[in-house]
Scaffold this active site. Structure first.
Site, mmCIF file in Angstrom:
data_model
loop_
_atom_site.group_PDB
_atom_site.id
_atom_site.type_symbol
_atom_site.label_atom_id
_atom_site.label_comp_id
_atom_site.label_asym_id
_atom_site.label_seq_id
_atom_site.Cartn_x
_atom_site.Cartn_y
_atom_site.Cartn_z
ATOM 1 N N GLY A 1 0.837 -1.170 -0.054
ATOM 2 C CA GLY A 1 -0.073 0.122 0.123
ATOM 3 C C GLY A 1 0.707 1.313 0.066
ATOM 4 N N ASN A 2 0.268 2.345 0.339
ATOM 5 C CA ASN A 2 1.077 3.473 0.432
ATOM 6 C C ASN A 2 0.408 4.647 1.441
ATOM 7 O OD1 ASN A 2 -1.069 5.727 -0.905
ATOM 8 N ND2 ASN A 2 -0.983 4.031 -2.434
ATOM 9 N N ARG A 3 1.105 5.608 1.787
ATOM 10 C CA ARG A 3 0.688 6.501 2.860
ATOM 11 C C ARG A 3 -0.475 7.420 2.698
ATOM 12 N NH1 ARG A 3 4.621 5.862 6.568
ATOM 13 N NH2 ARG A 3 6.799 5.367 5.886
ATOM 14 N N SER A 4 -0.918 7.431 1.413
ATOM 15 C CA SER A 4 -2.174 8.461 1.344
ATOM 16 C C SER A 4 -3.126 8.560 2.327
ATOM 17 C CB SER A 4 -2.599 8.285 -0.332
ATOM 18 O OG SER A 4 -3.401 9.278 -0.312
#
Ligand code: CTP
Length: 400
Positions: free
Chosen positions: A203-206
């Site tokens: 995933g990512n930090r958004s």
């Protein structure tokens, strides 16, 4: 500022107490104008104590002050929450008979309705027509949320959370133009997750903060908003159709389908560029000292696909405006211009990723690149300001 809080007779009247507090605590002077039926749910002393002002439903008290005219004339904002089917019908017809309806006829300031009722009443052609009339005349009618209603029923008709109604009103009081009225916009927010096995993902930090700010601002500017949220844990904005997704494939399906009859699409979501080739059906165990590498494959580029689909559809095809986001750390402008052309979008918001900017922070600074035009600098500030700057570039491109 002077706010009139109209309260009509629905069970959600109790939530208007919280809305009232949000207004008074942020320094606004509030006159509560309930209907007689509203007082069956929440009594006059509650409204008087919380607002610090006298409360009446009638035009016959303090007649020397001409309250049926003055309250509306002096207001900077009238918000009716909850707005029942009855009060919407009366407002659409211009009927009077109590202090709230006379106030609605005399107000020349922005008027916001937050309807709440059972789904059947909200869906009824009579209510649909009344809402359309009020919108045509410039009122902002916030679509109700979907969820639990009185009794065992669920569906569209819930009053949105008071904090979120307040967010819309705050923007209207700040002077949000109604330049997206009647426009359908689609916004993606958050970050996609690609499953490795049933418990792990890439995933990512958004956080979704920028996409949600875009949605809240678009609602205040009058748009019909579909918000496609990938793994966002923020409160649901008022007045949006919310679609929750996890993976890039789900996001792609939701965006492509919602975009078919949209005027503008804003891809604010951080989309995973790659996903694992296979997803293990059971949890991967740490039995081996030499674990197997996770092989990745490229995800479809949703933004580029929107552009290609529009070009194929030919002249006048929708969405009229496609907006992308890009996070760049070096050669920001050159990389951004190349990306704008490659992805076939009309506007590209280039974020400067850095300390206390972009991911998970309340502030942002960006350059908005414009296809065939000059870039627009948005100085560091709240994500709401970037949202406003972006819609101010989108709205005139929809006007034609
Ligand atoms: N995007 C998309 N589908 C993808 C990847 C990205 O729609 N599979 C959209 C994003 O929502 C965003 C823009 O494209 O609007 C970002 O493009 P991208 O090329 O991913 O930009 P960066 O993350 O900056 O990537 P890079 O510089 O590595 O190309």
């Amino acid at each position: 500022m002077k706010v009139v809080l109209g309260v009509s007779g629905g069970i959600a009247a109790y939530k208007a107490c919280e809305l009232l507090r949000l207004f008074t605590e942020s320094g606004h002077e509030v006159r509560v104008v309930p209907t007689r039926d509203a007082l069956r749910f929440v009594g006059e002393p509650t409204w008087a104590a919380l607002s610090g002002n006298p409360v009446t439903t009638e035009v016959w008290e303090n007649v020397h002050e001409v309250p049926h005219v003055r309250i509306g004339q002096n207001a900077d904002l009238v918000i009716v929450a909850p707005a029942t089917a009855d009060v919407l019908a009366k407002a659409a017809q211009g009927l009077t008979g109590d202090l709230l309806t006379t106030t609605l006829l005399t107000a020349r300031c922005p008027v916001v309705f937050a309807p709440a009722m059972h789904t059947e009443m909200w869906d009824h052609p009579a209510t649909r027509a009344n809402v359309a009339t009020l919108r045509e005349r410039g009122a902002l009618v916030i679509d109700p949320a979907s969820g639990r209603l009185t009794g065992a029923d669920t569906g569209p008709g819930r009053l949105p959370d008071p904090e979120e109604i307040f967010e819309v009103c705050r923007r209207v009081l700040r002077g949000a133009p109604r330049d997206l009225a009647g426009r359908r916009v689609v916004i993606s927010a958050g970050g996609t997750r690609e499953a490795i096995d049933p418990v792990r993902f890439i995933g990512n930090r958004s956080s979704g903060l920028q996409g949600y700010a875009l949605a809240r601002t678009a609602v205040a500017r009058g748009a019909e908003v579909t918000l496609i949220a990938a793994n966002v844990t923020l409160p649901d904005p008022a007045g949006v159709a919310l679609v929750r997704v996890e993976s890039t494939e789900q996001l792609r399906e939701a965006v492509l389908s919602a975009s078919e009859d949209a005027d503008a699409v804003v891809m604010a979501a951080a989309v995973a560029d790659f996903r694992p080739v296979t997803r293990a059906t059971s949890k991967i165990k740490k039995t081996s000292d030499d674990p197997e590498a996770i092989r990745l494959t490229k995800n479809p580029d949703i933004l580029a696909e929107l552009g290609v689909r529009r070009t194929r559809a030919g002249n006048g095809a929708t969405p009229a405006v496609i907006v992308g986001f890009a996070a760049e750390t070096e050669d920001v402008l050159a990389n951004g211009q190349a990306k704008l052309a490659r992805k076939g979008c009309d506007l590209l918001v280039v974020n400067q990723v850095g300390e206390r900017l972009a991911f998970g922070t309340p502030d942002n600074a960006a350059t908005i690149l414009v296809a065939g035009g000059e870039p627009v600098e948005v100085p560091r500030g709240p994500k709401e300001d970037l949202a406003d700057a972006l819609w101010s570039l989108v709205a005139p491109r929809l006007a034609g």
